[in-house]
Write a protein that holds these residues in place. Sequence first.
Motif, PDB file in Angstrom:
ATOM      1  N   ASN A 134       0.823  -1.210   0.000  1.00 18.06           N
ATOM      2  CA  ASN A 134       0.000   0.000   0.000  1.00 18.06           C
ATOM      3  C   ASN A 134       0.858   1.261   0.000  1.00 18.06           C
ATOM      4  OD1 ASN A 134      -2.780  -0.947   0.087  1.00 18.06           O
ATOM      5  ND2 ASN A 134      -2.285  -1.774   2.109  1.00 18.06           N
ATOM      6  N   ILE A 135       2.137   1.097   0.264  1.00 16.99           N
ATOM      7  CA  ILE A 135       3.059   2.234   0.351  1.00 16.99           C
ATOM      8  C   ILE A 135       3.236   2.890  -1.015  1.00 16.99           C
ATOM      9  CG2 ILE A 135       5.519   2.775   0.650  1.00 16.99           C
ATOM     10  CD1 ILE A 135       5.543   0.945   3.043  1.00 16.99           C
ATOM     11  N   ASP A 136       3.254   4.207  -1.014  1.00 15.01           N
ATOM     12  CA  ASP A 136       3.570   4.978  -2.209  1.00 15.01           C
ATOM     13  C   ASP A 136       5.064   5.301  -2.177  1.00 15.01           C
ATOM     14  OD1 ASP A 136       2.295   6.950  -4.472  1.00 15.01           O
ATOM     15  OD2 ASP A 136       3.988   7.897  -3.441  1.00 15.01           O
ATOM     16  N   GLY A 137       5.798   4.874  -3.195  1.00 15.58           N
ATOM     17  CA  GLY A 137       7.247   5.026  -3.197  1.00 15.58           C
ATOM     18  C   GLY A 137       7.696   6.475  -3.093  1.00 15.58           C
ATOM     19  N   GLY A 138       7.039   7.367  -3.822  1.00 17.68           N
ATOM     20  CA  GLY A 138       7.418   8.772  -3.780  1.00 17.68           C
ATOM     21  C   GLY A 138       7.184   9.382  -2.407  1.00 17.68           C
ATOM     22  N   LEU A 139       6.044   9.062  -1.797  1.00 18.43           N
ATOM     23  CA  LEU A 139       5.744   9.560  -0.456  1.00 18.43           C
ATOM     24  C   LEU A 139       6.729   9.009   0.562  1.00 18.43           C
ATOM     25  CD1 LEU A 139       3.931  11.024   1.601  1.00 18.43           C
ATOM     26  CD2 LEU A 139       2.475   8.972   1.631  1.00 18.43           C
ATOM     27  N   GLN A 140       7.064   7.725   0.433  1.00 21.96           N
ATOM     28  CA  GLN A 140       8.006   7.115   1.377  1.00 21.96           C
ATOM     29  C   GLN A 140       9.365   7.806   1.316  1.00 21.96           C
ATOM     30  OE1 GLN A 140       7.527   4.346   3.640  1.00 21.96           O
ATOM     31  NE2 GLN A 140       9.462   5.202   4.341  1.00 21.96           N
ATOM     32  N   LYS A 141       9.838   8.065   0.125  1.00 24.56           N
ATOM     33  CA  LYS A 141      11.128   8.733  -0.020  1.00 24.56           C
ATOM     34  C   LYS A 141      11.081  10.141   0.552  1.00 24.56           C
ATOM     35  CE  LYS A 141      14.728   9.760  -3.430  1.00 24.56           C
ATOM     36  NZ  LYS A 141      15.137   9.612  -4.855  1.00 24.56           N
ATOM     37  N   ALA A 142       9.984  10.841   0.306  1.00 29.56           N
ATOM     38  CA  ALA A 142       9.850  12.198   0.825  1.00 29.56           C
ATOM     39  C   ALA A 142       9.791  12.193   2.353  1.00 29.56           C
ATOM     40  CB  ALA A 142       8.595  12.851   0.245  1.00 29.56           C
ATOM     41  N   LEU A 143       9.028  11.275   2.934  1.00 33.10           N
ATOM     42  CA  LEU A 143       8.886  11.217   4.386  1.00 33.10           C
ATOM     43  C   LEU A 143      10.211  10.881   5.059  1.00 33.10           C
ATOM     44  CD1 LEU A 143       6.810  11.410   6.703  1.00 33.10           C
ATOM     45  CD2 LEU A 143       6.524   8.933   6.519  1.00 33.10           C
ATOM     46  N   ASP A 144      10.957   9.942   4.491  1.00 32.27           N
ATOM     47  CA  ASP A 144      12.274   9.609   5.045  1.00 32.27           C
ATOM     48  C   ASP A 144      13.168  10.847   5.085  1.00 32.27           C
ATOM     49  OD1 ASP A 144      11.616   6.954   5.399  1.00 32.27           O
ATOM     50  OD2 ASP A 144      12.577   6.268   3.552  1.00 32.27           O
ATOM     51  N   GLY A 145      13.173  11.594   4.003  1.00 36.57           N
ATOM     52  CA  GLY A 145      14.019  12.779   3.934  1.00 36.57           C
ATOM     53  C   GLY A 145      13.575  13.871   4.886  1.00 36.57           C
ATOM     54  N   ILE A 146      12.263  14.074   5.004  1.00 35.87           N
ATOM     55  CA  ILE A 146      11.734  15.119   5.890  1.00 35.87           C
ATOM     56  C   ILE A 146      12.058  14.801   7.348  1.00 35.87           C
ATOM     57  CG2 ILE A 146       9.613  16.168   6.751  1.00 35.87           C
ATOM     58  CD1 ILE A 146       8.433  15.755   3.918  1.00 35.87           C
ATOM     59  N   LEU A 147      11.841  13.556   7.756  1.00 34.07           N
ATOM     60  CA  LEU A 147      12.096  13.174   9.151  1.00 34.07           C
ATOM     61  C   LEU A 147      13.576  13.300   9.498  1.00 34.07           C
ATOM     62  CD1 LEU A 147      11.096  11.971  11.839  1.00 34.07           C
ATOM     63  CD2 LEU A 147      11.534   9.699  10.871  1.00 34.07           C
ATOM     64  N   LYS A 148      14.437  12.791   8.634  1.00 40.02           N
ATOM     65  CA  LYS A 148      15.872  12.863   8.896  1.00 40.02           C
ATOM     66  C   LYS A 148      16.349  14.311   8.993  1.00 40.02           C
ATOM     67  CE  LYS A 148      20.372  11.600   6.944  1.00 40.02           C
ATOM     68  NZ  LYS A 148      21.078  10.899   5.822  1.00 40.02           N
ATOM     69  N   ALA A 149      15.952  15.143   8.041  1.00 43.25           N
ATOM     70  CA  ALA A 149      16.389  16.542   8.030  1.00 43.25           C
ATOM     71  C   ALA A 149      15.905  17.271   9.273  1.00 43.25           C
ATOM     72  CB  ALA A 149      15.882  17.235   6.763  1.00 43.25           C
TER      73      ALA A 149
END
Length: 734
Positions: free
Chosen positions: A288-303
């Motif tokens: 169910n995961i959206d690849g683009g959203l997952q990549k964006a969320l990983d980057g937002i949380l880390k930053a």
Amino acid sequence: MKGSWRDRPSGSFFSRLWRPWSSLHPFRGKGRSINEPKSVGIRDLVAAPGDVKLRPERRWYVIGGFFFLLFLLLVGRLYMLQIKDHKQSVAQVDALSLHVATIPASRGLILDRNGAPLVNNVTTVEIRLSRAEATLNPSIEGTLASLTGLKVGQIASDLANQAYSPYQPAPILANAPANIVQFIKLHATEFPGVSVLDVSQRSYSLGGNVGSQVLGYVGPITGNEIKAHPGAGYQTDSTIGQTGIEAFYEQYLRGHDGTTTIEVNNVGSVIGTLKTTQPRVGDSVVLNIDGGLQKALDGILKADILHDRTVPDPRSGVLPKAINGAAVVMDVNNGALLAMSSYPSYNLSSFVNGLSNSQFRNLLSVGAFNNYAIQGLYTPGSTFKLITATAEMQTGVLSPSVNIDDTGQFKVPGCRTNPKGCVFHDDETTGLGEVNLPLALTESSDYYFYNLGYLFWSQQTKYGQTPIQNVAHNYGLDQYTDIDLPDEVQGRVDSPEVRKELHAAAPKAFPFVSWYTGDNIEMAFGQGTTALTPLALANAYATFANGGTRYAPEVAAAIVNAHGQTVLRYGPRVLGHVSLPPRVRDPILQGLEGVVMSPAGTAYAPFHDNINFSLTKFPIAGKTGTASNGGLNIEPNSWFVGFGPTTHPKYVVLCVIEEGGYGADAAAPVVARTFNYLVAHPIGPVKLKRQLTTPPSTTTTKPSTTTTTTTTTPSTTTTAPSTSSSSTTTTTVK
């Protein structure tokens, strides 16, 4: 006298009887004493052959009987081997001369909801060396070492590795360079026993840093794992999913290994191949995961976490440690998990290219392998006020329109103990003045919820001892969410019973057993020993957003085979309901909308500073949380959870950062920026290519998994990578 016994031959029976007597006669045997006895020999006692009747047939009977008995034994043994134990006998012979070597199957892919591969396979070249040939030609190890740059000792160690079958070549060099491969092929006679094999290994289309904890990694199987999956066909050189989706859906992803039956002689040398069964590639898992959203969320949380560590808390002046954090995005209408991030993290490619022991220990020490969204336990603080407000509205203990004067200091009525223990302070010491339920949520009035905790405890006879905890249970906060990922931990909600259980398990850590009014007050605004996982709290807010239906969070949407046909389709799973009629829900929703939309709201500033869309067109409701961790110079846990659009809720987004500071300062910006992506890139339905002729039920049960029930906070506990996985091959229907 003719015929007398004296005339019989000396060798006769009678003559032998006579001799002893005649030796006594005085006129016989000159020179002997009259009393001297004569010696007796064996011939004097045994009859002559002529005196005994010959019976040769007896000997033949004995000899014949002996051989007949041997014949019967031989026939019996042949019967046992050839007829009764025929199968076992053949198996024993085959076991000595026939050996089965495994041909590994390629694992299935892991795809996002749009069909884009998140985990793929790439073919690499591996150089292998035959053990038998290396024994016959010891110089081959040195020759191969000179070509590859490996040490002879390393090659010898690879040959002695018991993880690989002795009847198939041992891997010597993975990811072999093209020039080495080409040289071996052109000079094959110089490398007897050396083979070049194409092997499949994992690759990551969006990079190994995207969704690491959710996707998981594959590793060599252990002896204990083989024992835990009897009959599954695993070999000592097999690989198995160790964490995440790779582990949970192992039974589908692993495929079916092929086999090669080889014949060996009496010294163990391979004679030839008798039979080969080709491997079958594993099924793919569509998420169910959206690849683009997952990549964006990983980057937002880390930053955000890295930035948070550099900015002192504006109120305390303390630099937040921001130890770890998690973020979750869910579809509130069906439980579909759209993205899940955890930090610190790791690169999945490290497990393909090779990870040293020191690197592994370093990642383990910082908790990089933890999925804090399902394994982290955090004190929830003011985000728990949704639960207390729901209990207020369901029971009617206080009308939502009644104003309470928030003075900034709540003194427990009738308290006569230590004065410090009788007074609870707001974060804003000046108080907020007159507040009702919606305003108490919008401005996060602790005083209002202190009062609710007191009212519930003082009216136990009417509402029971645990009315707030009962609502929390309905929201699922003290239960597993039943997500399809391994090693989820269970949250807890403070209560008299929980207090006793914690004391019994760890008396020093939890010295107090009794439950007082102050404990009920602390619990009502999310403090005390309450500790929740981010996913469980996100699911609680999703339940409120959709009107009261609690779904199980779903990572996987379907299983498809190598031809793109849907084998299994996973539909929403309802776990429970919360009674939220309009009279209960509306005042709470009004307060949560004000958190973001009203200038008095605790998240008004961070949202307006970080969003690039109109809140009028896409309204959002939510709640900040600033949960005290106790102790000097220790920053609180930072929470924010929001859902929207409030007119027809679709998404819930949650972020928590341990020791990150105030909810509005650290967590709220992560949620705001995530909504930027969601508004610009609406999430569409899951895309599946085609169904089988008779598709299975949409309520198919997912593989079972082992869960961990640790109750410590993530800052003090580091969870090693999970080795738990399922190899069940049957599917049942709920």
